[in-house]
Motif scaffolding. Sequence first.
Motif, PDB file in Angstrom:
ATOM      1  N   MET A  54       9.821 -13.013   1.893  1.00 27.35           N
ATOM      2  CA  MET A  54       8.521 -13.561   1.500  1.00 27.35           C
ATOM      3  C   MET A  54       7.449 -13.194   2.526  1.00 27.35           C
ATOM      4  SD  MET A  54       8.752 -14.946  -1.401  1.00 27.35           S
ATOM      5  CE  MET A  54       7.297 -15.926  -1.521  1.00 27.35           C
ATOM      6  N   ALA A  55       7.787 -13.261   3.806  1.00 24.25           N
ATOM      7  CA  ALA A  55       6.840 -12.895   4.865  1.00 24.25           C
ATOM      8  C   ALA A  55       6.482 -11.416   4.772  1.00 24.25           C
ATOM      9  CB  ALA A  55       7.434 -13.229   6.233  1.00 24.25           C
ATOM     10  N   MET A  56       7.481 -10.564   4.489  1.00 21.51           N
ATOM     11  CA  MET A  56       7.231  -9.125   4.353  1.00 21.51           C
ATOM     12  C   MET A  56       6.339  -8.842   3.142  1.00 21.51           C
ATOM     13  SD  MET A  56       8.552  -7.586   6.881  1.00 21.51           S
ATOM     14  CE  MET A  56       8.712  -5.900   6.415  1.00 21.51           C
ATOM     15  N   ASP A  57       6.584  -9.555   2.024  1.00 15.86           N
ATOM     16  CA  ASP A  57       5.742  -9.380   0.841  1.00 15.86           C
ATOM     17  C   ASP A  57       4.301  -9.793   1.121  1.00 15.86           C
ATOM     18  OD1 ASP A  57       7.711  -8.325  -0.732  1.00 15.86           O
ATOM     19  OD2 ASP A  57       8.251 -10.240  -1.689  1.00 15.86           O
ATOM     20  N   ASN A  58       4.132 -10.881   1.842  1.00 16.78           N
ATOM     21  CA  ASN A  58       2.783 -11.334   2.200  1.00 16.78           C
ATOM     22  C   ASN A  58       2.072 -10.310   3.074  1.00 16.78           C
ATOM     23  OD1 ASN A  58       2.959 -13.678   0.748  1.00 16.78           O
ATOM     24  ND2 ASN A  58       3.573 -14.952   2.494  1.00 16.78           N
ATOM     25  N   MET A  59       2.812  -9.699   4.004  1.00 14.49           N
ATOM     26  CA  MET A  59       2.205  -8.693   4.889  1.00 14.49           C
ATOM     27  C   MET A  59       1.787  -7.468   4.089  1.00 14.49           C
ATOM     28  SD  MET A  59       4.458  -8.932   8.359  1.00 14.49           S
ATOM     29  CE  MET A  59       3.478  -7.726   9.194  1.00 14.49           C
ATOM     30  N   ARG A  60       2.619  -7.082   3.086  1.00 14.50           N
ATOM     31  CA  ARG A  60       2.278  -5.920   2.259  1.00 14.50           C
ATOM     32  C   ARG A  60       1.028  -6.188   1.432  1.00 14.50           C
ATOM     33  NH1 ARG A  60       8.026  -5.781   0.791  1.00 14.50           N
ATOM     34  NH2 ARG A  60       9.010  -4.498   2.375  1.00 14.50           N
ATOM     35  N   THR A  61       0.909  -7.374   0.893  1.00 19.19           N
ATOM     36  CA  THR A  61      -0.254  -7.681   0.060  1.00 19.19           C
ATOM     37  C   THR A  61      -1.518  -7.804   0.903  1.00 19.19           C
ATOM     38  OG1 THR A  61       0.236 -10.055   0.161  1.00 19.19           O
ATOM     39  CG2 THR A  61       1.091  -8.829  -1.733  1.00 19.19           C
ATOM     40  N   ILE A  74      -6.496  -2.142   4.794  1.00 20.59           N
ATOM     41  CA  ILE A  74      -6.640  -0.689   4.934  1.00 20.59           C
ATOM     42  C   ILE A  74      -7.824  -0.204   4.111  1.00 20.59           C
ATOM     43  CG2 ILE A  74      -5.560   1.521   4.381  1.00 20.59           C
ATOM     44  CD1 ILE A  74      -2.871   0.253   5.196  1.00 20.59           C
ATOM     45  N   LEU A  75      -7.945  -0.689   2.891  1.00 17.90           N
ATOM     46  CA  LEU A  75      -9.080  -0.305   2.045  1.00 17.90           C
ATOM     47  C   LEU A  75     -10.409  -0.754   2.659  1.00 17.90           C
ATOM     48  CD1 LEU A  75      -7.663  -1.006  -1.518  1.00 17.90           C
ATOM     49  CD2 LEU A  75      -7.984   1.204  -0.400  1.00 17.90           C
ATOM     50  N   LEU A  76     -10.430  -1.941   3.219  1.00 19.33           N
ATOM     51  CA  LEU A  76     -11.637  -2.437   3.876  1.00 19.33           C
ATOM     52  C   LEU A  76     -11.994  -1.564   5.078  1.00 19.33           C
ATOM     53  CD1 LEU A  76     -13.820  -4.645   4.054  1.00 19.33           C
ATOM     54  CD2 LEU A  76     -12.252  -5.897   5.551  1.00 19.33           C
ATOM     55  N   LEU A  77     -10.993  -1.198   5.864  1.00 18.72           N
ATOM     56  CA  LEU A  77     -11.224  -0.346   7.027  1.00 18.72           C
ATOM     57  C   LEU A  77     -11.751   1.024   6.614  1.00 18.72           C
ATOM     58  CD1 LEU A  77     -10.998  -0.009  10.093  1.00 18.72           C
ATOM     59  CD2 LEU A  77      -8.668   0.806   9.724  1.00 18.72           C
ATOM     60  N   ILE A  78     -11.172   1.618   5.586  1.00 24.48           N
ATOM     61  CA  ILE A  78     -11.650   2.917   5.090  1.00 24.48           C
ATOM     62  C   ILE A  78     -13.078   2.795   4.574  1.00 24.48           C
ATOM     63  CG2 ILE A  78     -11.331   4.635   3.268  1.00 24.48           C
ATOM     64  CD1 ILE A  78      -8.293   4.225   3.618  1.00 24.48           C
ATOM     65  N   GLY A  79     -13.365   1.732   3.841  1.00 28.01           N
ATOM     66  CA  GLY A  79     -14.728   1.522   3.341  1.00 28.01           C
ATOM     67  C   GLY A  79     -15.739   1.379   4.463  1.00 28.01           C
ATOM     68  N   MET A  80     -15.374   0.651   5.513  1.00 32.55           N
ATOM     69  CA  MET A  80     -16.286   0.485   6.651  1.00 32.55           C
ATOM     70  C   MET A  80     -16.516   1.814   7.370  1.00 32.55           C
ATOM     71  SD  MET A  80     -15.027  -3.212   8.122  1.00 32.55           S
ATOM     72  CE  MET A  80     -15.862  -2.997   9.658  1.00 32.55           C
ATOM     73  N   LEU A  81     -15.468   2.609   7.531  1.00 28.86           N
ATOM     74  CA  LEU A  81     -15.620   3.913   8.178  1.00 28.86           C
ATOM     75  C   LEU A  81     -16.521   4.830   7.361  1.00 28.86           C
ATOM     76  CD1 LEU A  81     -12.023   4.549   9.528  1.00 28.86           C
ATOM     77  CD2 LEU A  81     -14.074   4.026  10.846  1.00 28.86           C
ATOM     78  N   LEU A  82     -16.354   4.827   6.045  1.00 29.44           N
ATOM     79  CA  LEU A  82     -17.214   5.641   5.194  1.00 29.44           C
ATOM     80  C   LEU A  82     -18.668   5.172   5.260  1.00 29.44           C
ATOM     81  CD1 LEU A  82     -14.973   6.186   2.058  1.00 29.44           C
ATOM     82  CD2 LEU A  82     -15.642   7.879   3.752  1.00 29.44           C
ATOM     83  N   ALA A  83     -18.866   3.865   5.259  1.00 27.41           N
ATOM     84  CA  ALA A  83     -20.226   3.328   5.333  1.00 27.41           C
ATOM     85  C   ALA A  83     -20.884   3.686   6.658  1.00 27.41           C
ATOM     86  CB  ALA A  83     -20.209   1.814   5.137  1.00 27.41           C
ATOM     87  N   LEU A  84     -20.132   3.605   7.738  1.00 32.70           N
ATOM     88  CA  LEU A  84     -20.692   3.954   9.045  1.00 32.70           C
ATOM     89  C   LEU A  84     -20.980   5.445   9.160  1.00 32.70           C
ATOM     90  CD1 LEU A  84     -18.655   1.712  11.491  1.00 32.70           C
ATOM     91  CD2 LEU A  84     -21.068   1.534  10.911  1.00 32.70           C
TER      92      LEU A  84
END
Length: 143
Positions: A9-16, A22-32
């Motif tokens: 359950m902990a591993m599933d939570n980490m995956r979600t 990761i998507l947020l980080l990529i979006g921030m890098l593109l915006a910057l």
Amino acid sequence: MNQSYEMEMAMDNMRTIRLPMILLLIGMLLALSACYTKPVRHLGADVSLLSEGESTKEDVLIFLGDPDDQVQLDGNRVKWLYLDKNMSLMEKTPFFGKYVGAPEITQVVVTFNNGVVESIDYSSSDQDELEWTDDFPWQKRKE
């Protein structure tokens, strides 16, 4: 068994949580990265800060930056050339941008005598005007 279930359950939570992060980080890098632009020179405004007979080479370097070209004239006279090419968004478009219009070329020539500004020449024209020999191949440009 209870411990392995909790571990899964902990591993599933980490995956979600990991994917949105990761998507947020990529979006921030593109915006910057979109915020970065090439420094803009406004030769027309900057050259108005200079005075013939008063301004020095240091003043010109402060207001206009390093020249694009330098020519040593006779004695202690030197010419500095500044060029700026302004293109509209449509002119920057790949493939067909060159058919939309011509970039505006701004040129400033500063002549120094003993380190003091002797003369300032400002001109602005479309690139098409500078390439008139392409329109009239029977005429030769005098260099």
